[in-house]
Write an enzyme that holds these catalytic residues in place. Structure first.
Site: not given
Length: 529
Positions: A140, A281
């Site tokens: 922070k 695929h």
């Protein structure tokens, strides 16, 4: 706030002590005061480094078996204080709080403890509290504090300090802060996911997912899509844990298809013989068993050699030279196997565009987990499909029972159908697929497409008739009407495996009896969307 923040005082408290001593030396050589705790402090002192215990700073000893040591204002104040705020500076001076410019913390090994199968209480004891609290505080305050949570960032830290005369840059601190919050988020996700399972909560009100970057990808499914590959820490044999021996880096589609191929071939126990799956695929275009890998490969290829071009090949046994030589005859994107011998590697070495992956084993297809898929505004989460049926689970519903050979092929076809996009139809004969229909809106269309592919292959192979003659057929879900079943029968299928459960089951069974088919119900569906 300035772009560069000098590093004069560092707090090092790590569970994984890899590289700790080298980092401590590098910091000390640059005039950084070292603060530390417990084992980290001891490791640094063994090489002669001067280290101040956090207990000296807080004037409180570590207590409660180490549960309380850094949760103190003199630690968190040193991390959170804004150095350009006069009130913060005054508070630090009043309460004897020294600034901490660098925090190096990695967390208790909670994920590793769970992976080892530790009991509930042991897992709880490996939940870090002080570490995440310090990480979040330092991240922070990244305008003034640098936060390091990964061993692999140690060298980057020293490099940034050297480039900035002992300070760190704003860009580096921001990047480190992002990594820090991702780490604490992943840690909390691991804890909450484990706890949900441990206490038997199947659908927790809040669920978190996390991953670690394994590879940046050139693009996603299409060139205009950004993509990356993340791992979730699960040590499951497969594409995420494989060793790549050759070829350019895997693409998004390569990874997706390779995972599909290996999960499919793992359905077939190597102790019961070689098996090969060819994927295109994310759908199988050929799957077969054989007395050897090369035989299994040839049989899988014979199902649909056109689709196999540029496909993915997965094997359930170590790749040998004879099989590699056959595979090398057509263009293949990826080959994945538990292992590969030197002859196979030498053959593939001449194929620059082929990637060879080895995994060291097969995934256990009966071990579950979660799958998830984003939708607009949310996410769908479900258990992995680990559904399994055996001979004893099948219910014969027709007048004619399957022969032993038909029954073996029915179970083979059922395993394959589980991995085919719905609506899925799979024709099999003699332990090999001979026609696959995938992803159609109509089950009848899937039956027709699979049969037509078999007809095309018969012509290409110079066969007198398609291999669907005398085959069996698997359907991933029930036949809602008899038309799909009759289409399969017209293609030459003699036996059928399907879940059952349609309102018209009686009509479908009657049609099967009239056509002389044998049919079994599994009572289990395998939709795959």
């Amino acid at each position: 706030m300035t772009d560069q923040t000098p590093v004069r005082r560092a707090l090092l408290s790590v569970s994984d002590k890899t590289g700790l001593v080298d980092l401590g030396r590098a910091l000390a050589e640059r005039g950084v005061e070292l603060l530390s705790t417990g084992g980290s402090a001891a490791a640094l002192r063994t090489v002669g480094l001067t280290v101040k215990d956090v207990a000296e700073i807080t004037e409180f000893p570590e207590m409660m078996d180490g549960r309380v040591k850094t949760l103190h204002p003199r630690v968190h104040g040193g991390l959170l204080a804004l150095r350009d705020n006069p009130d913060h500076i005054a508070a630090m001076e009043e309460h004897g709080i020294g600034p901490i410019d660098l925090l190096v913390v990695n967390l208790y090994p909670f994920e590793e403890t769970v992976a080892k199968g530790a009991d509930y209480d042991t897992c709880i004891e490996n939940i870090d509290i002080g570490g995440p609290a310090m990480i979040r505080a330092a991240a922070k305050n990244h305008g003034f504090v640098t936060t390091i949570v990964d061993v692999q960032d140690y060298d980057a830290l020293i490099a940034d300090m050297d480039a900035n005369d002992g300070a760190t840059s704003d860009a580096f601190r921001k990047a480190c802060a992002q990594t820090a919050y991702a780490r604490t988020g992943a840690y909390d996700a691991a804890v909450s996911t484990w706890m949900a399972a441990a206490i038997g909560v199947e659908t927790p009100r809040r669920r978190a997912f996390a991953g670690t970057l394994a590879q940046g990808l050139r693009y996603g499914e299409n060139p205009h899509q950004h993509a990356a590959f993340y791992t979730n820490g699960v040590e499951r044999a497969g594409v995420a844990t494989a060793t790549q021996h050759q070829g350019k880096e895997l693409s998004y589609n390569n990874i997706n298809d390779t995972d599909a191929a290996f999960e499919l071939v793992a359905e077939f126990d190597p102790a019961q013989g070689p098996a090969v799956a060819i994927i295109k695929h994310a759908n199988p275009c050929g799957v077969a068993r054989g007395t050897s890998l090369v035989e299994a490969y040839k049989a899988a290829l014979a199902c649909d050699s056109t689709s196999a071009f540029g496909g993915i090949i997965a094997l359930n046994q170590p790749l040998d030279g004879a099989t590699a030589a056959e595979i090398a005859k057509i263009f293949t994107e990826v080959v994945i196997a538990p292992e590969a011998d030197d002859e196979a590697k030498a053959i593939f070495a001449a194929k620059k565009n082929l990637r060879l992956l080895t995994t060291g084993g097969l995934p256990d297809v009966r071990v579950g987990g979660l799958t998830y898929r984003p939708v607009a505004g949310g996410m769908l989460v479900q258990d992995k499909d680990v559904g399994f049926v055996d001979f004893a689970d099948l219910k014969v519903v027709t007048k004619r029972k399957p022969t032993d050979a038909e029954m073996a092929d029915l179970l083979f076809a059922w395993k394959v159908a589980k991995h085919v996009k719905s609506n899925a139809i799979v024709y099999c004969k003699d332990g090999a697929t001979v026609g696959v229909g995938a992803g159609q809106m109509s089950r009848v269309d899937s039956c027709r497409i699979a049969a037509r592919k078999a007809e095309d292959m018969a012509e290409a192979l110079g066969l007198a008739q398609p291999l669907t003659i005398g085959s069996v057929v698997a359907s991933d879900a029930f036949f809602p009407f008899s038309d799909g079943l009759l289409t399969a029968a017209a293609a030459g299928a003699t036996a059928v495996i399907q879940p059952g459960g349609s309102m018209r089951d009686d009509e479908v069974i009657a049609a099967a009896d009239e056509a002389g088919l044998a049919m079994v119900f599994t009572g289990m569906r395998h939709f795959r969307h």
